[in-house]
Design a protein around this motif. Structure first.
Motif, PDB file in Angstrom:
ATOM      1  N   ASP A   3     -17.817  -2.133  16.390  1.00  0.00           N
ATOM      2  CA  ASP A   3     -18.429  -3.379  16.876  1.00  0.00           C
ATOM      3  C   ASP A   3     -19.255  -4.073  15.796  1.00  0.00           C
ATOM      4  OD1 ASP A   3     -17.247  -3.162  19.341  1.00  0.00           O
ATOM      5  OD2 ASP A   3     -19.015  -2.343  20.334  1.00  0.00           O
ATOM      6  N   TRP A   4     -19.976  -3.312  14.981  1.00  0.00           N
ATOM      7  CA  TRP A   4     -20.775  -3.940  13.930  1.00  0.00           C
ATOM      8  C   TRP A   4     -19.871  -4.625  12.913  1.00  0.00           C
ATOM      9  CZ3 TRP A   4     -20.171  -2.548   8.876  1.00  0.00           C
ATOM     10  CH2 TRP A   4     -19.632  -1.278   8.605  1.00  0.00           C
ATOM     11  N   GLU A   5     -18.675  -4.088  12.697  1.00  0.00           N
ATOM     12  CA  GLU A   5     -17.730  -4.734  11.789  1.00  0.00           C
ATOM     13  C   GLU A   5     -17.227  -6.056  12.382  1.00  0.00           C
ATOM     14  OE1 GLU A   5     -15.382  -1.371   9.375  1.00  0.00           O
ATOM     15  OE2 GLU A   5     -15.332  -1.077  11.558  1.00  0.00           O
ATOM     16  N   LEU A   6     -16.999  -6.065  13.693  1.00  0.00           N
ATOM     17  CA  LEU A   6     -16.622  -7.310  14.370  1.00  0.00           C
ATOM     18  C   LEU A   6     -17.728  -8.349  14.216  1.00  0.00           C
ATOM     19  CD1 LEU A   6     -15.116  -5.877  17.690  1.00  0.00           C
ATOM     20  CD2 LEU A   6     -13.853  -6.954  15.811  1.00  0.00           C
ATOM     21  N   THR A  29     -33.923   6.532  15.435  1.00  0.00           N
ATOM     22  CA  THR A  29     -33.142   6.897  16.612  1.00  0.00           C
ATOM     23  C   THR A  29     -32.889   5.735  17.572  1.00  0.00           C
ATOM     24  OG1 THR A  29     -35.157   7.546  17.786  1.00  0.00           O
ATOM     25  CG2 THR A  29     -33.981   9.277  16.579  1.00  0.00           C
ATOM     26  N   PHE A  30     -33.411   4.532  17.290  1.00  0.00           N
ATOM     27  CA  PHE A  30     -33.295   3.460  18.276  1.00  0.00           C
ATOM     28  C   PHE A  30     -32.002   2.657  18.179  1.00  0.00           C
ATOM     29  CE2 PHE A  30     -35.509   1.430  14.786  1.00  0.00           C
ATOM     30  CZ  PHE A  30     -34.926   0.180  14.717  1.00  0.00           C
ATOM     31  N   THR A  31     -31.283   2.750  17.074  1.00  0.00           N
ATOM     32  CA  THR A  31     -29.987   2.091  16.926  1.00  0.00           C
ATOM     33  C   THR A  31     -29.250   2.730  15.763  1.00  0.00           C
ATOM     34  OG1 THR A  31     -28.870  -0.066  16.919  1.00  0.00           O
ATOM     35  CG2 THR A  31     -30.718   0.210  15.385  1.00  0.00           C
ATOM     36  N   LEU A  64     -27.569  -6.552  24.942  1.00  0.00           N
ATOM     37  CA  LEU A  64     -28.592  -6.131  25.889  1.00  0.00           C
ATOM     38  C   LEU A  64     -29.731  -7.137  25.919  1.00  0.00           C
ATOM     39  CD1 LEU A  64     -28.756  -2.376  24.827  1.00  0.00           C
ATOM     40  CD2 LEU A  64     -27.489  -3.370  26.759  1.00  0.00           C
ATOM     41  N   HIS A  65     -29.932  -7.790  24.767  1.00  0.00           N
ATOM     42  CA  HIS A  65     -31.056  -8.713  24.638  1.00  0.00           C
ATOM     43  C   HIS A  65     -30.814  -9.650  23.459  1.00  0.00           C
ATOM     44  CE1 HIS A  65     -35.187  -9.883  25.419  1.00  0.00           C
ATOM     45  NE2 HIS A  65     -35.428  -9.834  24.130  1.00  0.00           N
ATOM     46  N   GLY A  80     -27.480  -2.433  21.459  1.00  0.00           N
ATOM     47  CA  GLY A  80     -27.719  -1.020  21.731  1.00  0.00           C
ATOM     48  C   GLY A  80     -27.398  -0.151  20.536  1.00  0.00           C
ATOM     49  N   ASP A  81     -26.115  -0.012  20.220  1.00  0.00           N
ATOM     50  CA  ASP A  81     -25.736   0.837  19.088  1.00  0.00           C
ATOM     51  C   ASP A  81     -25.848   0.118  17.752  1.00  0.00           C
ATOM     52  OD1 ASP A  81     -23.600  -0.752  19.898  1.00  0.00           O
ATOM     53  OD2 ASP A  81     -22.077   0.720  19.374  1.00  0.00           O
TER      54      ASP A  81
END
Length: 113
Positions: A3-6, A29-31, A64-65, A80-81
């Motif tokens: 998804d980050w590549e997209l 640890t948050f992302t 998410l936000h 999120g991720d």
């Protein structure tokens, strides 16, 4: 494709400048990743954020936000991720996330589609 590549591809479609991807998951640890880029003006910053949102929405992913879209100085899209940070140039260098998270390894930025 991750998804980050997209998100990077979508940002580059709107001529995002100097995209950088930090592997935050190695130091926090948050992302898992930060996608960081900037535009030349507020309209471009919004267009980059819109492109990321639309590109991921077409894959069934919604943030998410979202923060900062109206002012378009620093738009944050939290999936999120990963988190996409789309800055105005001066704000990017003022907040300097790359320096703040300098212990996070950089990931190779995928080339434009």
């Amino acid at each position: 494709m991750e998804d980050w590549e997209l998100a990077v591809h979508a940002a580059l479609e709107r001529k995002a400048i100097d995209p950088t991807v930090l592997d935050i998951g190695r130091v926090s640890t948050f992302t898992e990743q930060f996608v960081i880029c900037h535009g030349t003006n507020s309209r471009q910053v919004q267009a980059i954020a819109d492109s990321i949102h639309a590109g991921l929405k077409s894959e069934g992913r919604l943030p998410l936000h979202i923060e900062g879209y109206e002012r378009a100085e620093w738009v944050l899209l939290d999936y999120g991720d990963f988190v996409a940070h789309v800055f105005a140039k001066d704000k990017r260098y003022y907040y300097d996330l790359e320096r703040l998270w300098r212990t996070a390894p950089r990931l190779p930025v995928p080339v434009a589609a």
